[in-house]
Design a protein around this motif. Structure first.
Motif, PDB file in Angstrom:
ATOM      1  N   TYR A 122      10.028   0.068  32.441  1.00  0.00           N
ATOM      2  CA  TYR A 122       9.690   0.121  31.002  1.00  0.00           C
ATOM      3  C   TYR A 122       9.216  -1.234  30.502  1.00  0.00           C
ATOM      4  CZ  TYR A 122      14.612  -1.422  30.019  1.00  0.00           C
ATOM      5  OH  TYR A 122      15.815  -2.089  29.960  1.00  0.00           O
ATOM      6  N   ALA A 174       6.066   5.552  29.677  1.00  0.00           N
ATOM      7  CA  ALA A 174       6.078   6.990  29.396  1.00  0.00           C
ATOM      8  C   ALA A 174       7.059   7.356  28.283  1.00  0.00           C
ATOM      9  CB  ALA A 174       6.425   7.760  30.671  1.00  0.00           C
ATOM     10  N   LYS A 175       6.607   8.153  27.354  1.00  0.00           N
ATOM     11  CA  LYS A 175       7.388   8.648  26.205  1.00  0.00           C
ATOM     12  C   LYS A 175       8.018   7.508  25.411  1.00  0.00           C
ATOM     13  CE  LYS A 175       8.653  12.851  28.629  1.00  0.00           C
ATOM     14  NZ  LYS A 175       9.493  12.932  29.790  1.00  0.00           N
ATOM     15  N   GLY A 176       7.555   6.312  25.603  1.00  0.00           N
ATOM     16  CA  GLY A 176       8.131   5.168  24.882  1.00  0.00           C
ATOM     17  C   GLY A 176       9.514   4.796  25.389  1.00  0.00           C
ATOM     18  N   THR A 177       9.914   5.360  26.521  1.00  0.00           N
ATOM     19  CA  THR A 177      11.251   5.042  27.029  1.00  0.00           C
ATOM     20  C   THR A 177      11.233   4.499  28.465  1.00  0.00           C
ATOM     21  OG1 THR A 177      11.492   7.376  27.655  1.00  0.00           O
ATOM     22  CG2 THR A 177      12.523   6.697  25.581  1.00  0.00           C
ATOM     23  N   CYS A 220       8.824   4.834  32.565  1.00  0.00           N
ATOM     24  CA  CYS A 220       8.088   5.633  33.548  1.00  0.00           C
ATOM     25  C   CYS A 220       9.060   5.996  34.668  1.00  0.00           C
ATOM     26  CB  CYS A 220       6.913   4.839  34.102  1.00  0.00           C
ATOM     27  SG  CYS A 220       5.666   4.474  32.851  1.00  0.00           S
ATOM     28  N   ARG A 258      -3.528   3.527  23.511  1.00  0.00           N
ATOM     29  CA  ARG A 258      -2.856   4.316  22.476  1.00  0.00           C
ATOM     30  C   ARG A 258      -3.704   4.397  21.191  1.00  0.00           C
ATOM     31  NH1 ARG A 258       2.670   5.498  22.886  1.00  0.00           N
ATOM     32  NH2 ARG A 258       3.299   3.876  24.334  1.00  0.00           N
ATOM     33  N   THR A 273       3.764  -0.174  19.222  1.00  0.00           N
ATOM     34  CA  THR A 273       5.153   0.299  19.213  1.00  0.00           C
ATOM     35  C   THR A 273       6.028  -0.884  19.602  1.00  0.00           C
ATOM     36  OG1 THR A 273       5.082   0.902  21.544  1.00  0.00           O
ATOM     37  CG2 THR A 273       4.506   2.636  19.981  1.00  0.00           C
TER      38      THR A 273
END
Ligand code: SF4
Ligand code: SF3
Length: 542
Positions: free
Chosen positions: A4, A10-13, A15, A402, A508
């Motif tokens: 991360y 991935a999903k902001g949390t 990979c 993004r 983010t």
């Protein structure tokens, strides 16, 4: 796998199956094992230092190998495995010297582990030492340890660039080793981890100063320069990444060969350096930021060289045209080794058709590094005092895929006419070709350089604060930062270590920052996520 470390995670949390960047689980495990091995080598190096043993080879290697794990640098499991083997070899050689000098070595952990013989065995070892397997029971300390590691990756990148041009400082190497080894410790308190992370910011400033000296003493101070975005009829080589020395070597080796050299991505600011711009076949800039390379590289009619981050999976339609060098690697892509013989690149460029005709796509201005901006400081200060410049915006950092990153284009478009915009890093490609006019002859959009040139931005802010007899935080200056990889993490830590407040960060926030650590940053530095361009401008300008 679990990774991360970057903004694209991935999903902001994190990979977990495969990296969004294209990193496969095997390479991810090997990178984890490389970091683990470097922690052990660092432990031994620190003990060696106490005994007066401090080999340059170890210092440089730790910086290089740490840099190789930065996002979008090395995707080749074989190349990572070679680095692990080399780390173990250096570790064992150093251990023998340290023991001979009477040093006491750790009895377990990465200073002692035995490396598996096969690639599969190494991958299994890497899985045992991943981010989650090594998790600190305290989630805030875990978050700070990871933040430190990512900051160290950024520092290592800058240290490596500076070293290539002959600039080194042992304080940087010592901190890289102390930081890596510290992440094995379980006796440090939260406050001590915060201190360590802020120290990383200070060391990064020192490293960026070294790099600034390396670049400017080798290639001169950048000067304002118009860079064509079109093409010149003829054979072509495109150079991407951040390494000025590689670009210089390519320019030298292509002299008189009827090839034009173009920059891509973060190489754009190189057109401003006197010792690079002097080459008549150093023509212009092609393309935008890293995330668009699959489309843009497929259309480039020449050879392409990736000198550092950010390489993306090469598509079949240009895989034969792309080359890596330095720490960059992709399986199946020809690598230009340490002899830096770019002959295969030149050969490929001559085989390809090149540009069929001259095309004019306008120009952009580069070259507003600290020397150029500070040489007109009087003019800038007078314009501020006369009310002609209301506010400075630093809109810079990394670009990325993004859609939320369109915020950076929008805010630049909406910043009022009486404000100056400073930029750096590949984030500028969201707006670099906009015609934003000038204020009393001072261009409203000033390109300070690569992300590697953040030192210039800091020096400009410090000089303005001195001129106005105030602190940087009291200047009419807002920092609107976009981050993607770990060099941006290191720069952010530098800004915090300088006490800079009110940074707006996006698109983010880092997944590795725990809620409590974020809370600490908000309370002490008033750091905030970007909102919308309108809202942020309203909040900043009132
Ligand atoms: Fe995912 Fe970023 Fe790690 Fe790649 S570097 S695996 S995209 S978090
Ligand atoms: Fe860009 Fe990769 Fe960070 Fe150098 S080229 S700023 S992302």
């Amino acid at each position: 796998m679990f990774c991360y470390q970057c903004e694209q995670t991935a999903k902001g949390t994190g990979c977990e199956k495969i990296g969004i960047c294209g990193k496969d689980p095997e390479t991810a495990a090997l990178q984890d094992l490389l970091i683990y091995t470097l922690k052990g080598l660092s432990q031994v190096a620190l003990i060696g230092r106490e005994k007066g043993i401090n080999p340059k080879e170890v210092n440089v290697f730790i910086a290089e190998a740490t840099f190789s794990t930065l996002t979008n640098v090395n995707f080749d499991p074989q190349a990572v495995a070679e680095l692990i083997k080399k780390a173990v070899e250096l570790r064992d050689e150093l251990k023998a010297q340290v023991v001979q000098a009477g040093g006491k070595l750790p009895v377990n952990g990465p200073a002692n582990f035995k490396l598996a013989d096969s690639l599969q065995g190494m991958i299994a070892q890497g899985e045992e030492h991943g981010i989650l397997a090594e998790k600190d029971p305290d989630s805030d300390i875990h978050s700070l340890k990871q933040t430190l590691i990512y900051g160290l990756k950024g520092i290592a990148a800058y240290a490596d660039h500076a070293q290539i041009l002959g600039q080194e400082d042992d304080r940087v190497y010592e901190f890289l080793q102390r930081g890596l080894a510290a992440t094995l410790r379980s006796d440090l308190k939260l406050e001590e981890w915060i201190e360590m992370v802020l120290e990383a910011g200070k060391i990064n400033l020192l490293t960026m100063e070294l790099l600034d000296r390396a670049n400017t003493s080798t290639y001169g101070h950048p000067v304002p320069t118009q860079v064509p975005l079109g093409a010149k009829k003829g054979k072509a080589i495109l150079v991407s990444g951040h390494d000025l020395r590689d670009l210089e070597l390519i320019l030298q080796q292509t002299e008189g060969k009827g090839i034009y050299v173009y920059t891509h991505g973060e190489m754009l600011p190189c057109h401003g350096y006197p010792e690079l711009k002097k080459y008549p076949h150093f023509y212009g800039h092609y393309g935008t930021a890293w995330q668009n390379q699959q489309k843009e590289f497929a259309q480039f009619p020449g050879a392409i060289v990736m000198t550092t981050n950010c390489i993306q999976k090469p598509l079949d339609n240009y895989k034969q045209n792309i080359f890596t060098t330095g720490l960059v690697a992709w399986p199946g892509v020809t690598h230009i080794g340490q002899d830096k013989d770019f002959g295969p690149v030149i050969k490929r460029a001559l085989e390809l058709e090149g540009f069929a005709q001259d095309t004019d796509k306008g120009t952009v201005m580069v070259g507003f590094a600290r020397n150029a901006v500070l040489s007109v400081a009087d003019k800038v200060i007078a314009a501020v005092k006369a009310g002609k410049i209301r506010h400075f915006f630093l809109v810079g950092g990394c670009d990325g895929a993004r859609p939320a990153r369109n915020y950076y284009t929008e805010i630049v478009e909406k910043i009022p006419q009486d404000c100056l915009i400073l930029t750096l890093g590949c984030g500028k490609f969201k707006f670099f070709d906009k015609q934003l006019g000038d204020i009393d002859g001072i261009p409203r959009l000033l390109d300070l350089g690569q992300c590697n040139d953040a030192y210039s931005a800091i020096q400009i802010a410090l000089a303005l604060a001195k001129a106005f007899d105030c602190e940087v935080n009291d200047l009419p200056l807002s920092l609107i930062i976009s981050w993607y990889e770990q060099k941006a993490v290191a720069i952010l830590l530098t800004l915090l270590s300088l006490g800079i407040k009110d940074i707006r960060l996006g698109p983010t926030l880092p997944a590795f920052i725990s809620p409590n650590v974020l809370d600490y940053l908000v309370k002490n530095y008033n750091i905030k996520p970007i909102s919308s361009a309108e809202e942020d401008l309203k909040a900043i300008l009132g």
